[in-house]
Scaffold this motif. Structure first.
Motif, PDB file in Angstrom:
ATOM      1  N   PRO A 121     -14.610  38.899 -33.911  1.00 59.94           N
ATOM      2  CA  PRO A 121     -13.756  39.444 -34.796  1.00 59.94           C
ATOM      3  C   PRO A 121     -12.976  39.390 -34.039  1.00 59.94           C
ATOM      4  N   ASP A 122     -11.994  39.327 -33.599  1.00 58.27           N
ATOM      5  CA  ASP A 122     -10.424  40.170 -33.250  1.00 58.27           C
ATOM      6  C   ASP A 122      -9.602  38.468 -32.984  1.00 58.27           C
ATOM      7  N   ALA A 123     -10.013  37.358 -33.491  1.00 58.83           N
ATOM      8  CA  ALA A 123      -9.813  36.679 -32.876  1.00 58.83           C
ATOM      9  C   ALA A 123      -8.305  36.294 -33.294  1.00 58.83           C
ATOM     10  N   THR A 124      -8.487  36.724 -35.270  1.00 52.71           N
ATOM     11  CA  THR A 124      -7.188  35.452 -35.995  1.00 52.71           C
ATOM     12  C   THR A 124      -6.912  37.127 -36.439  1.00 52.71           C
ATOM     13  N   GLY A 125      -7.198  38.559 -35.982  1.00 56.56           N
ATOM     14  CA  GLY A 125      -6.030  39.277 -35.653  1.00 56.56           C
ATOM     15  C   GLY A 125      -4.848  39.057 -34.672  1.00 56.56           C
ATOM     16  N   ASP A 126      -5.591  38.255 -33.417  1.00 54.24           N
ATOM     17  CA  ASP A 126      -4.912  38.436 -32.749  1.00 54.24           C
ATOM     18  C   ASP A 126      -3.907  37.098 -32.748  1.00 54.24           C
ATOM     19  N   ARG A 127      -4.604  36.130 -33.175  1.00 48.97           N
ATOM     20  CA  ARG A 127      -3.696  34.999 -33.410  1.00 48.97           C
ATOM     21  C   ARG A 127      -1.956  35.295 -34.024  1.00 48.97           C
ATOM     22  N   VAL A 128      -2.651  36.074 -35.748  1.00 49.28           N
ATOM     23  CA  VAL A 128      -1.214  36.449 -36.195  1.00 49.28           C
ATOM     24  C   VAL A 128      -0.435  37.094 -36.085  1.00 49.28           C
ATOM     25  N   VAL A 129      -0.534  37.796 -34.666  1.00 52.66           N
ATOM     26  CA  VAL A 129       0.330  38.644 -34.474  1.00 52.66           C
ATOM     27  C   VAL A 129       1.051  37.987 -33.694  1.00 52.66           C
ATOM     28  N   ARG A 130       0.264  36.985 -32.119  1.00 54.88           N
ATOM     29  CA  ARG A 130       1.470  35.973 -31.734  1.00 54.88           C
ATOM     30  C   ARG A 130       2.203  35.546 -32.702  1.00 54.88           C
ATOM     31  N   LEU A 131       1.739  35.015 -33.922  1.00 63.52           N
ATOM     32  CA  LEU A 131       2.821  34.291 -34.451  1.00 63.52           C
ATOM     33  C   LEU A 131       3.488  34.810 -35.241  1.00 63.52           C
TER      34      LEU A 131
END
Length: 53
Positions: free
Chosen positions: A42-52
Motif C-alpha cells: 500500500p505504501d509503494a506509490t507514496g514512497d516512489r513519488v517522494v523519491r522522485l
C-alpha cells in the motif's frame, strides 16, 4: 509537482511498479489514481513519488 512534465515523470515511474495496471495523473488538480493488483504494498506509490522529488 511543478509542471505537466513532472506529472508524466510520476506516471511513468509508478507505471513501472510491479502490479500496477494503470496510472492517471491530472496535473492542474494534482490528483493521482493508481489501479493495481493486490500484490502491491500500500505504501509503494507514496514512497516512489517522494523519491522522485
Amino acid at each position: 509537482m511543478d509542471c505537466a512534465g513532472s506529472g508524466r515523470k510520476i506516471e511513468r515511474a509508478l507505471g513501472e511498479l510491479p502490479g500496477v495496471r494503470d496510472v492517471s495523473l491530472h496535473y492542474p488538480d494534482t490528483t493521482l489514481a493508481v489501479l493495481h493488483g493486490t500484490a502491491m504494498p500500500p505504501d509503494a506509490t507514496g514512497d516512489r513519488v517522494v523519491r522522485l522529488g
